[in-house]
Scaffold this active site. Structure first.
Site, mmCIF file in Angstrom:
data_model
loop_
_atom_site.group_PDB
_atom_site.id
_atom_site.type_symbol
_atom_site.label_atom_id
_atom_site.label_comp_id
_atom_site.label_asym_id
_atom_site.label_seq_id
_atom_site.Cartn_x
_atom_site.Cartn_y
_atom_site.Cartn_z
ATOM 1 N N HIS A 183 0.833 -1.202 0.000
ATOM 2 C CA HIS A 183 0.000 0.000 0.000
ATOM 3 C C HIS A 183 0.865 1.248 0.000
ATOM 4 O O HIS A 183 1.734 1.402 0.842
ATOM 5 C CB HIS A 183 -0.939 0.012 1.216
ATOM 6 C CG HIS A 183 -2.166 -0.832 1.014
ATOM 7 N ND1 HIS A 183 -3.346 -0.619 1.668
ATOM 8 C CD2 HIS A 183 -2.385 -1.883 0.187
ATOM 9 C CE1 HIS A 183 -4.246 -1.510 1.260
ATOM 10 N NE2 HIS A 183 -3.672 -2.289 0.377
ATOM 11 N N TYR A 193 -9.271 6.021 7.022
ATOM 12 C CA TYR A 193 -9.422 6.436 8.416
ATOM 13 C C TYR A 193 -10.416 7.602 8.423
ATOM 14 O O TYR A 193 -10.146 8.643 7.825
ATOM 15 C CB TYR A 193 -8.081 6.911 8.991
ATOM 16 C CG TYR A 193 -7.083 5.799 9.232
ATOM 17 C CD1 TYR A 193 -6.328 5.256 8.196
ATOM 18 C CD2 TYR A 193 -6.885 5.295 10.524
ATOM 19 C CE1 TYR A 193 -5.402 4.239 8.436
ATOM 20 C CE2 TYR A 193 -5.966 4.282 10.767
ATOM 21 C CZ TYR A 193 -5.236 3.761 9.731
ATOM 22 O OH TYR A 193 -4.326 2.754 9.975
ATOM 23 N N PRO A 242 -4.622 0.944 18.676
ATOM 24 C CA PRO A 242 -4.328 0.397 17.346
ATOM 25 C C PRO A 242 -4.383 1.414 16.194
ATOM 26 O O PRO A 242 -4.006 1.083 15.073
ATOM 27 C CB PRO A 242 -5.398 -0.681 17.160
ATOM 28 C CG PRO A 242 -6.484 -0.345 18.116
ATOM 29 C CD PRO A 242 -5.862 0.367 19.251
ATOM 30 N N LYS A 285 0.855 0.327 15.102
ATOM 31 C CA LYS A 285 2.257 0.239 15.496
ATOM 32 C C LYS A 285 2.638 -0.960 16.368
ATOM 33 O O LYS A 285 3.827 -1.273 16.507
ATOM 34 C CB LYS A 285 2.650 1.519 16.270
ATOM 35 C CG LYS A 285 2.777 2.744 15.387
ATOM 36 C CD LYS A 285 4.087 2.740 14.634
ATOM 37 C CE LYS A 285 4.142 3.719 13.520
ATOM 38 N NZ LYS A 285 4.002 3.151 12.180
ATOM 39 N N TYR A 316 3.819 6.850 9.969
ATOM 40 C CA TYR A 316 2.992 5.680 9.629
ATOM 41 C C TYR A 316 3.835 4.594 8.969
ATOM 42 O O TYR A 316 3.677 3.409 9.265
ATOM 43 C CB TYR A 316 1.837 6.101 8.704
ATOM 44 C CG TYR A 316 0.743 5.059 8.598
ATOM 45 C CD1 TYR A 316 -0.396 5.136 9.396
ATOM 46 C CD2 TYR A 316 0.845 3.993 7.710
ATOM 47 C CE1 TYR A 316 -1.402 4.166 9.315
ATOM 48 C CE2 TYR A 316 -0.146 3.028 7.614
ATOM 49 C CZ TYR A 316 -1.266 3.122 8.425
ATOM 50 O OH TYR A 316 -2.244 2.160 8.340
HETATM 51 P P1 RFL Z 1 1.204 -11.148 21.762
HETATM 52 O O1 RFL Z 1 0.829 -11.221 20.338
HETATM 53 O O2 RFL Z 1 0.161 -10.775 22.747
HETATM 54 O O3 RFL Z 1 1.834 -12.553 22.151
HETATM 55 C C1 RFL Z 1 2.117 -12.890 23.480
HETATM 56 C C2 RFL Z 1 2.098 -14.408 23.577
HETATM 57 O O4 RFL Z 1 2.467 -14.801 24.889
HETATM 58 C C3 RFL Z 1 1.598 -15.843 25.314
HETATM 59 N N1 RFL Z 1 1.604 -15.847 26.795
HETATM 60 C C4 RFL Z 1 2.264 -16.757 27.536
HETATM 61 N N2 RFL Z 1 2.990 -17.837 27.186
HETATM 62 C C5 RFL Z 1 3.519 -18.579 28.186
HETATM 63 N N3 RFL Z 1 3.339 -18.306 29.500
HETATM 64 C C6 RFL Z 1 2.600 -17.230 29.887
HETATM 65 N N4 RFL Z 1 2.428 -16.970 31.175
HETATM 66 C C7 RFL Z 1 2.029 -16.420 28.878
HETATM 67 N N5 RFL Z 1 1.256 -15.293 28.896
HETATM 68 C C8 RFL Z 1 1.011 -14.979 27.635
HETATM 69 C C9 RFL Z 1 0.274 -15.488 24.688
HETATM 70 O O5 RFL Z 1 -0.596 -16.599 24.586
HETATM 71 C C10 RFL Z 1 0.723 -14.991 23.326
HETATM 72 O O6 RFL Z 1 0.805 -16.013 22.380
HETATM 73 O O7 RFL Z 1 2.423 -10.145 21.986
HETATM 74 P P2 RFL Z 1 3.652 -9.723 21.027
HETATM 75 O O8 RFL Z 1 4.341 -10.925 20.459
HETATM 76 O O9 RFL Z 1 4.416 -8.716 21.798
HETATM 77 O O10 RFL Z 1 2.966 -9.034 19.764
HETATM 78 C C11 RFL Z 1 2.298 -7.797 19.893
HETATM 79 C C12 RFL Z 1 1.170 -7.706 18.879
HETATM 80 O O11 RFL Z 1 0.379 -8.876 18.960
HETATM 81 C C13 RFL Z 1 0.313 -6.462 19.073
HETATM 82 O O12 RFL Z 1 1.109 -5.354 19.401
HETATM 83 C C14 RFL Z 1 -0.479 -6.107 17.796
HETATM 84 O O13 RFL Z 1 -1.421 -7.102 17.497
HETATM 85 C C15 RFL Z 1 -1.193 -4.757 17.968
HETATM 86 N N6 RFL Z 1 -2.047 -4.422 16.821
HETATM 87 C C16 RFL Z 1 -1.511 -3.934 15.644
HETATM 88 N N7 RFL Z 1 -0.175 -3.810 15.498
HETATM 89 C C17 RFL Z 1 0.361 -3.399 14.319
HETATM 90 O O14 RFL Z 1 1.601 -3.285 14.228
HETATM 91 N N8 RFL Z 1 -0.417 -3.105 13.221
HETATM 92 C C18 RFL Z 1 -1.771 -3.199 13.276
HETATM 93 O O15 RFL Z 1 -2.423 -2.979 12.253
HETATM 94 C C19 RFL Z 1 -2.379 -3.595 14.520
HETATM 95 N N9 RFL Z 1 -3.700 -3.725 14.630
HETATM 96 C C20 RFL Z 1 -3.435 -4.596 16.911
HETATM 97 C C21 RFL Z 1 -4.242 -4.226 15.780
HETATM 98 C C22 RFL Z 1 -4.029 -5.131 18.041
HETATM 99 C C23 RFL Z 1 -5.390 -5.286 18.093
HETATM 100 N N10 RFL Z 1 -5.907 -5.883 19.273
HETATM 101 C C24 RFL Z 1 -6.783 -6.976 19.270
HETATM 102 C C25 RFL Z 1 -5.278 -5.557 20.538
HETATM 103 C C26 RFL Z 1 -5.615 -4.359 15.827
HETATM 104 C C27 RFL Z 1 -6.195 -4.882 16.984
HETATM 105 C C28 RFL Z 1 -7.710 -4.975 16.989
HETATM 106 C C1 PHB Z 2 -6.196 -3.910 10.695
HETATM 107 O O1 PHB Z 2 -6.289 -4.167 9.463
HETATM 108 O O2 PHB Z 2 -6.502 -4.745 11.555
HETATM 109 C C2 PHB Z 2 -5.746 -2.577 11.118
HETATM 110 C C3 PHB Z 2 -5.282 -1.683 10.171
HETATM 111 C C4 PHB Z 2 -4.855 -0.414 10.568
HETATM 112 C C5 PHB Z 2 -4.918 -0.054 11.902
HETATM 113 C C6 PHB Z 2 -5.365 -0.967 12.848
HETATM 114 C C7 PHB Z 2 -5.781 -2.231 12.455
HETATM 115 O O3 PHB Z 2 -4.525 1.186 12.269
#
Ligand code: RFL
Ligand code: PHB
Length: 391
Positions: free
Chosen positions: A72, A201, A293, A297, A385
């Site tokens: 993108h 957005y 989110p 990031k 971004y």
């Molecule tokens: P995670 O992915 O939460 O993984 C942590 C892992 O640790 C396990 N765990 C344990 N394992 C053993 N013993 C324990 N006691 C444990 N406790 C926990 C868990 O089961 C899990 O598997 O953390 P990590 O690796 O630091 O990754 C971070 C990302 O997952 C998170 O920052 C992103 O998903 C945030 N996020 C987005 N980030 C982006 O860069 N671009 C995006 O577009 C974006 N969109 C989003 C998002 C997060 C969202 N939610 C649901 C919070 C959109 C959403 C809706």
């Molecule tokens: C997503 O596709 O899940 C998504 C994209 C952009 C954002 C957050 C989440 O800023």
């Protein structure tokens, strides 16, 4: 069991770290409390910064991303019925982002780990990190009903916001910075081609909306909702009606509807735990920091942290110098705070607070107007971004 680096958590941070260490000839064991199917299906991030995509490629995990990911070159901002495209390459000297779901990143990394990496134990719940300030830190964990100890040279807590690793840092040594927001995101996945070819957005008087995607056939959409919303209280029809209202434009654009296959609410939080290191325990990713989110990031920050750690440990092994390991927390936090700032700014510019005054509404519109009329303001958004450099 004994290893060089004990990694808690098989989210993107833990999985990529295991891969980077393997590439550098350093042994590791990953402990993950959930099962493989759960980790591979947890719906989350969708946007990879250019630097993140480059790291995955260099780690040998870019093949499917390059085939199926969508490049993108911009996003669209919508407000007051207007549409404004932010052109990333033109404003940043050629940078772009890749739309490739976190679920797919995790699947690719797990497959590689199974093929040629060290042990990755699913259903292994870490209970505590012990001896972080000594030479032999360890992780006490439960696997298949039995308690065991993983002895390590280093422990990296990649266990997300609800993990246990952070608890090993004495409260007296930690500083926690936190902000919760009075709203969350209702996110849906729908079997319908995205109604626009880039992310949209939208700031609207009724609240924020985001149009994103997972593939040319699957849309991912979000609506700002009150923080305590139960996703089941929204019918599919109400979701589509509200999205159509908030994404509405002055021209003939329209929103295509389709079957909704998933619906959930995510709370919004800004959170930083300082420092990100205590002795031989290092925190990475959501275990150390959370961003709302809006700026996309979270995953990218997690990648930056583990790249910094892997580089620092490799440096230590090659030169004997602990200089980069000692700088780990400060190096990561500098980038983390830039992402916190950006995510906060974007969130407060686009969401409607329940107690917003007409003055604040007008300020939001003025901030958006500024981005659409000043190349400097627009470039600032595009640079943040598409990503801050690691290191
Ligand atoms: P995670 O992915 O939460 O993984 C942590 C892992 O640790 C396990 N765990 C344990 N394992 C053993 N013993 C324990 N006691 C444990 N406790 C926990 C868990 O089961 C899990 O598997 O953390 P990590 O690796 O630091 O990754 C971070 C990302 O997952 C998170 O920052 C992103 O998903 C945030 N996020 C987005 N980030 C982006 O860069 N671009 C995006 O577009 C974006 N969109 C989003 C998002 C997060 C969202 N939610 C649901 C919070 C959109 C959403 C809706
Ligand atoms: C997503 O596709 O899940 C998504 C994209 C952009 C954002 C957050 C989440 O800023």
């Amino acid at each position: 069991m004994r290893t060089t680096v004990g990694i808690i958590g098989a989210g993107p941070a833990g999985l990529l770290l295991a891969r980077l260490l393997h590439g550098a000839g350093i042994g590791s064991v990953v402990l993950e409390s959930r099962d493989r199917a759960y980790v591979e299906q947890r719906q989350r991030a969708g946007i990879l910064e250019q630097g993140t995509a480059d790291v995955l490629r260099a780690a040998g995990a870019g093949e499917r991303m390059d085939r199926q990911g969508l490049r993108h070159d911009g996003i669209e901002l919508r407000f007051a019925g207007r549409r404004h495209r932010v052109d990333f390459p033109g404003l940043t000297g050629g940078r772009s982002v890749t739309v490739y779901a976190q679920t797919e990143v995790c699947k690719d990394l797990i497959a590689l780990q199974a093929e040629e990496g060290g042990p990755l134990l699913f259903g292994a719940e870490a209970l505590a990190v012990e001896g972080a300030t000594g030479d032999r830190p360890s992780v006490r964990y439960r696997h298949e009903g039995r308690e065991s100890v993983l002895e390590c040279d280093y422990v990296v807590g990649c266990d997300g916001f609800r993990g246990v690793a952070r608890e090993a840092v004495p409260a007296a040594l930690a500083r926690v910075h936190e902000r919760t927001y009075p709203f969350g995101w209702l996110g849906v996945l729908a079997d319908v081609p995205p109604s626009h070819d880039e992310l949209v957005y939208a700031r609207h008087d009724r609240g924020f909306a985001l149009l994103s995607m997972r593939s040319p056939a699957v849309s991912r959409l979000y609506l700002q909702v009150p923080a305590d919303t139960d996703a089941r209280s929204w019918t599919d029809e109400a979701v589509w009606d509200e999205l159509a209202r908030r994404l509405e434009t002055d021209d003939d654009w329209s929103l295509a509807r389709g079957p909704i296959t998933r619906k959930s609410v995510t709370p919004m939080r800004s959170y930083v735990h300082e420092p990100m290191r205590h002795g031989r325990l290092f925190l990475a990713g959501d275990a150390a920091h959370i961003v709302p989110p809006t700026g996309a990031k979270g995953l990218n920050l997690a990648v930056g942290d583990v790249v910094t750690f892997a580089r620092a440990l490799t440096h230590r092994r090659e030169t004997g110098s602990a200089e980069l390991l000692d700088a780990y927390s400060a190096t990561c936090l500098r980038r983390v705070w830039q992402a916190e700032r950006f995510s906060y700014d974007l969130t407060t510019m686009l969401h409607r607070a329940p107690d917003a005054t007409p003055f604040e509404d007008r300020l939001q519109l003025a901030r958006l107007d500024r981005i659409t009329t000043s190349r400097a303001a627009e470039a600032d958004l595009a640079e943040a971004y598409t990503g801050f450099p690691v290191g």
